[in-house]
Write a protein that holds these residues in place. Structure first.
Motif, PDB file in Angstrom:
ATOM      1  N   GLU A 160     -58.959  10.006 -66.148  1.00 28.53           N
ATOM      2  CA  GLU A 160     -60.060   9.769 -67.102  1.00 28.53           C
ATOM      3  C   GLU A 160     -59.547   9.867 -68.493  1.00 28.53           C
ATOM      4  OE1 GLU A 160     -63.819  10.073 -65.938  1.00 28.53           O
ATOM      5  OE2 GLU A 160     -64.149   9.142 -67.574  1.00 28.53           O
ATOM      6  N   SER A 217     -57.984   6.208 -69.000  1.00 28.95           N
ATOM      7  CA  SER A 217     -59.414   5.465 -69.101  1.00 28.95           C
ATOM      8  C   SER A 217     -59.756   5.284 -70.536  1.00 28.95           C
ATOM      9  CB  SER A 217     -60.220   5.215 -68.179  1.00 28.95           C
ATOM     10  OG  SER A 217     -60.906   6.419 -68.418  1.00 28.95           O
ATOM     11  N   LYS A 218     -59.740   6.569 -71.263  1.00 31.39           N
ATOM     12  CA  LYS A 218     -60.577   6.498 -72.358  1.00 31.39           C
ATOM     13  C   LYS A 218     -59.215   6.069 -73.540  1.00 31.39           C
ATOM     14  CE  LYS A 218     -64.482   8.261 -71.640  1.00 31.39           C
ATOM     15  NZ  LYS A 218     -64.444   8.666 -70.362  1.00 31.39           N
ATOM     16  N   LYS A 219     -58.035   6.579 -73.260  1.00 25.27           N
ATOM     17  CA  LYS A 219     -56.900   6.331 -74.235  1.00 25.27           C
ATOM     18  C   LYS A 219     -56.350   5.121 -74.078  1.00 25.27           C
ATOM     19  CE  LYS A 219     -55.485  10.950 -75.577  1.00 25.27           C
ATOM     20  NZ  LYS A 219     -54.070  11.902 -75.238  1.00 25.27           N
ATOM     21  N   GLY A 249     -57.631   2.377 -71.999  1.00 24.63           N
ATOM     22  CA  GLY A 249     -58.513   1.445 -71.819  1.00 24.63           C
ATOM     23  C   GLY A 249     -58.365   0.793 -70.293  1.00 24.63           C
ATOM     24  N   ALA A 307     -57.816   3.199 -79.970  1.00 28.58           N
ATOM     25  CA  ALA A 307     -59.053   3.602 -79.325  1.00 28.58           C
ATOM     26  C   ALA A 307     -59.253   2.589 -78.411  1.00 28.58           C
ATOM     27  CB  ALA A 307     -60.321   3.598 -80.499  1.00 28.58           C
ATOM     28  N   GLU A 324     -61.881   2.048 -74.393  1.00 29.11           N
ATOM     29  CA  GLU A 324     -62.597   2.306 -73.698  1.00 29.11           C
ATOM     30  C   GLU A 324     -62.615   1.828 -72.110  1.00 29.11           C
ATOM     31  OE1 GLU A 324     -65.224   4.437 -73.021  1.00 29.11           O
ATOM     32  OE2 GLU A 324     -64.635   5.355 -75.139  1.00 29.11           O
ATOM     33  N   LYS A 377     -62.610   2.675 -67.804  1.00 27.55           N
ATOM     34  CA  LYS A 377     -63.390   3.293 -66.654  1.00 27.55           C
ATOM     35  C   LYS A 377     -62.411   3.655 -65.504  1.00 27.55           C
ATOM     36  CE  LYS A 377     -64.674  -0.605 -63.637  1.00 27.55           C
ATOM     37  NZ  LYS A 377     -65.775  -1.099 -62.643  1.00 27.55           N
TER      38      LYS A 377
END
Ligand SMILES: Cc1cc2nc3c(=O)[nH]c(=O)nc-3n(C[C@H](O)[C@H](O)[C@H](O)COP(=O)(O)OP(=O)(O)OC[C@H]3O[C@@H](n4cnc5c(N)ncnc54)[C@H](O)[C@@H]3O)c2cc1C
Length: 323
Positions: free
Chosen positions: A51, A54-56, A58, A167, A169, A171
């Motif tokens: 997770e 996936s946030k850091k 992409g 940054a 985003e 999944k």
């Protein structure tokens, strides 16, 4: 056009820094060639790590969570990679140039009948085509590997680029893996003990490079300065490869990553693999007779000169200042 698949590695429950570096490479060539970046995280209980990636990092991150993946095992890892390849349809697969990467990457390449570019420090896009860069003869020559067909599998050196931390985003997608019988079994992990020297805790490190010429020079030139400053000795990799000092003294991507208050680099050129191990030091002094040595790019204070003249004088000056 296929996607780029990053094979991430887990260490102590987190995605390794080296895997975020792979994401940097993947995003660079993905942006230039219009390929999507996807990643595979495998292990047991790794959904938080996947997770986070996936946030850091992409893109779509496949999470293969299975007890058989708890510790690295080639057959189990390869089963996870096969499932990720089926889901991502990559034509570029990036793996870290680490012990498990050395084990896994050739098998991925063979299974895909893919080209293989091992031990690369960079990848570029020229005229829409990928070019992998690799060093030879201790960094004196660069070779440029241009795959004649795709897919291609490459292993990238840890520390050769900055870890991606923009940054992003993405999944996280759970990935079901069917792991059959394993040809090998995990026995244990043996962590090498730092016999007496733990550079990660030193406030001052005085490091020497290949230019010292032999182990006795470390005792005659480097150690007196380290002692005068109340610090520890460190070394570049050729010193350790030559057996002049044990591995726990090595600073760099395949040694210790250190961040002392003061780092003194004596006769060290400043190859990227050394820099990643010490550039976070609070204050860096570099002594090198070549004014163009890359070490000066990270130095707060640079002395262009012969270390065999400069270091003993510095040692005397430190002793005199301390009274
Ligand atoms: C996968 C991989 C992992 C690696 N991991 C590491 C790692 O963890 N740590 C590491 O250090 N390297 C690592 N390397 C090796 C790295 O690429 C360099 O080859 C190495 O750092 C060079 O060491 P050096 O600076 O001592 O030697 P050199 O590159 O040979 O540089 C010697 C320097 O000394 C200077 N010099 C010569 N004589 C004098 C003198 N009398 N006075 C002052 N200056 C002098 C020269 O100008 C030169 O700049 C790795 C390489 C690979 C491929």
């Amino acid at each position: 056009m296929g996607s780029i698949l990053v094979i991430a590695e887990i260490q102590k429950g987190k995605v390794r820094e080296a895997s975020y570096e792979l994401v940097s490479f993947a995003r660079k060539i993905g942006a230039a060639t219009n390929r999507e970046v996807k990643s595979l995280v495998m292990g047991q209980g790794i959904s938080a790590a996947a997770e986070e990636l996936s946030k850091k990092g992409g893109g779509e991150v496949f999470a293969a969570d299975d007890a058989a993946l708890a510790n690295y095992n080639l057959d189990a890892a390869f089963a996870a990679v096969k499932a990720a390849i089926a889901a991502a349809s990559p034509d570029v697969v990036l793996v870290s140039n680490t012990p498990s990467g050395w084990d896994l990457a050739p098998r991925i390449a063979a299974s895909l009948d893919a080209g293989f570019a091992p031990d690369c420090f960079n990848v570029d896009v020229e005229g829409g085509e990928l070019v992998f860069l690799r060093r030879f003869f201790n960094g004196k020559l660069d070779s440029r590997l241009r795959p004649t067909s795709l897919p291609v599998v490459a292993t990238m050196q840890p520390g050769a680029t900055a870890a991606f931390d923009g940054a992003a985003e993405g999944k996280m997608t759970p990935l079901a893996v069917s792991i059959g019988s394993l040809g090998t079994k995990f026995v244990e992990t043996k962590v090498a003990s730092a016999k007496g020297v733990d550079l990660t805790k030193a406030d001052v490190i005085v490091s020497g490079g290949r230019s010292l010429g032999g182990p006795e020079k470390f005792q005659e030139v480097i150690k007196p300065l380290a002692d005068a400053l109340g610090g520890a000795m460190g070394a570049s990799r050729p010193v350790v490869d030559a057996g002049w000092l044990p591995h726990e003294y090595q600073v760099g991507s395949s040694g210790q990553v250190v961040s002392p208050k003061l780092y003194v680099a004596c006769g060290i050129s400043g190859a990227i693999q050394h820099l990643v191990g010490m550039k976070a030091s609070n204050f860096i002094i570099a002594i090198n007779k070549d004014a163009d040595a890359p070490i000066f790019e990270v130095a707060d204070l640079g002395v262009v000169g012969d270390l065999f003249e400069v270091v003993p004088k510095l040692t005397e000056a430190v002793k005199a200042a301390k009274g």
